[in-house]
Motif scaffolding. Structure first.
Motif, PDB file in Angstrom:
ATOM      1  N   GLY A 213      -8.988   7.344  -0.496  1.00 24.36           N
ATOM      2  CA  GLY A 213      -8.544   6.421   0.542  1.00 24.36           C
ATOM      3  C   GLY A 213      -7.503   7.071   1.434  1.00 24.36           C
ATOM      4  O   GLY A 213      -6.631   7.804   0.962  1.00 24.36           O
ATOM      5  N   LEU A 214      -7.596   6.814   2.741  1.00 23.06           N
ATOM      6  CA  LEU A 214      -6.630   7.361   3.687  1.00 23.06           C
ATOM      7  C   LEU A 214      -6.069   6.235   4.556  1.00 23.06           C
ATOM      8  O   LEU A 214      -6.837   5.434   5.113  1.00 23.06           O
ATOM      9  N   GLY A 215      -4.729   6.163   4.646  1.00 24.63           N
ATOM     10  CA  GLY A 215      -4.089   5.140   5.459  1.00 24.63           C
ATOM     11  C   GLY A 215      -2.739   5.618   5.939  1.00 24.63           C
ATOM     12  O   GLY A 215      -2.228   6.648   5.463  1.00 24.63           O
ATOM     13  N   ASN A 216      -2.147   4.871   6.876  1.00 22.17           N
ATOM     14  CA  ASN A 216      -0.889   5.329   7.470  1.00 22.17           C
ATOM     15  C   ASN A 216       0.232   4.297   7.466  1.00 22.17           C
ATOM     16  O   ASN A 216       1.346   4.605   7.873  1.00 22.17           O
ATOM     17  N   SER A 217      -0.045   3.063   7.019  1.00 22.24           N
ATOM     18  CA  SER A 217       0.978   2.017   7.103  1.00 22.24           C
ATOM     19  C   SER A 217       0.945   1.123   5.876  1.00 22.24           C
ATOM     20  O   SER A 217      -0.018   1.145   5.093  1.00 22.24           O
ATOM     21  N   PRO A 218       1.985   0.290   5.686  1.00 22.88           N
ATOM     22  CA  PRO A 218       2.009  -0.620   4.535  1.00 22.88           C
ATOM     23  C   PRO A 218       0.823  -1.582   4.502  1.00 22.88           C
ATOM     24  O   PRO A 218       0.477  -2.082   3.430  1.00 22.88           O
TER      25      PRO A 218
END
Length: 272
Positions: A213-218
């Motif tokens: 999984g790739l994400g950038n924010s809460p």
């Protein structure tokens, strides 16, 4: 070994400033050749994601409106399910609520707070364009809500007050600086990811499945907690502090370049 990649869009697969993903294009083609699914997990609408899927030639399932619904193409071979709802070429798994229910919920929350809460359904396309900087066509796609209602975050209500009122009415809220999102109680990016993984069917029964999984924010936290290999994509300044201190891998660059570098690295390691 089988791999599934779950990815946020804005600020992750897409650059935060220009929404381009040039650096990721060769990697996406390689993933398609290896039959590794790339599954968007986003707050965007189905129409917004469908446009991107066409541009990038993606044919895998996708998760929309903050985990409110999962869309699986009817011809999918890797994800086998018998959903009760079919919609325009997809099997639909509804985890949240309908748009009508979200609109009713927002009205009930507004009454409880004694505040006027203006959602996308109350705003004209011109107003949304001015507030977001989206083009006319982009606004139309963003306004095509099916499961959630974005609304202007009220200035005179604290985040705690807003959350308490929303929960009292049987909903959830994702609070943002400008817009917040009212979503159904059963929705969630993590829930949607886990549901889709349960319906994955590998061509080879003996294969071990690894989820990335790739994400950038809460807002991506629940998705990252639901996968085997969570990766944080930083902004131009630094990784979001709300995702740090967990021992998770941080991509080497922001936006699509960081996405591409991280995906190549993890796939090379897992498939070695």
């Amino acid at each position: 070994m089988a791999i599934i990649i779950f990815t946020d869009l804005d600020g992750t697969l897409l650059n935060q400033d220009d929404y381009r993903c040039d650096a990721a294009l060769p990697v996406l083609k390689e993933l398609q050749a290896k039959q590794i699914p790339v599954i968007p997990v986003t707050s965007k609408t189905r129409q917004e994601v469908e446009t991107l899927r066409q541009e990038l030639n993606l044919g895998d399932p996708f998760i929309v409106e903050n985990g409110s619904a999962v869309f699986v193409p009817l011809d999918s071979k890797q994800f086998v399910l018998s959903a009760k709802i079919e919609r325009e070429g997809y099997q639909l798994e509804l985890l949240g609520c309908t748009y009508a229910q979200a609109r009713q919920g927002l009205a009930a929350v507004a009454t409880m707070l004694g505040e006027r809460l203006r959602g996308f359904g109350d705003l004209s396309e011109q107003e949304i364009g001015q507030l977001t900087g989206l083009s006319e066509q982009e606004v139309k796609r963003a306004k095509a809500r099916e499961f959630t209602e974005p609304f202007l975050t009220p200035d005179r209500v604290s985040q705690q007050q807003l959350q308490q009122a929303v929960e009292a009415k049987g909903f959830q809220v994702v609070v943002g600086d400008r817009f917040s999102h009212l979503i159904g109680s059963g929705a969630g990016k993590g829930k949607a990811v886990r549901w889709l993984v349960r319906h994955y069917r590998s061509p080879k029964a003996e294969e071990k499945l690894i989820t990335v999984g790739l994400g950038n924010s809460p807002n991506d936290l629940a998705m990252l907690e639901a996968v085997d290999v969570p990766i944080v994509v930083p902004s131009a300044k630094a990784p979001h502090p709300g995702l740090m201190g967990r021992g998770w891998q941080v991509a080497s660059a922001p936006g699509c370049q960081g996405w591409a570098n991280a995906v190549v690295s993890v796939c090379d390691r897992l498939l070695a």
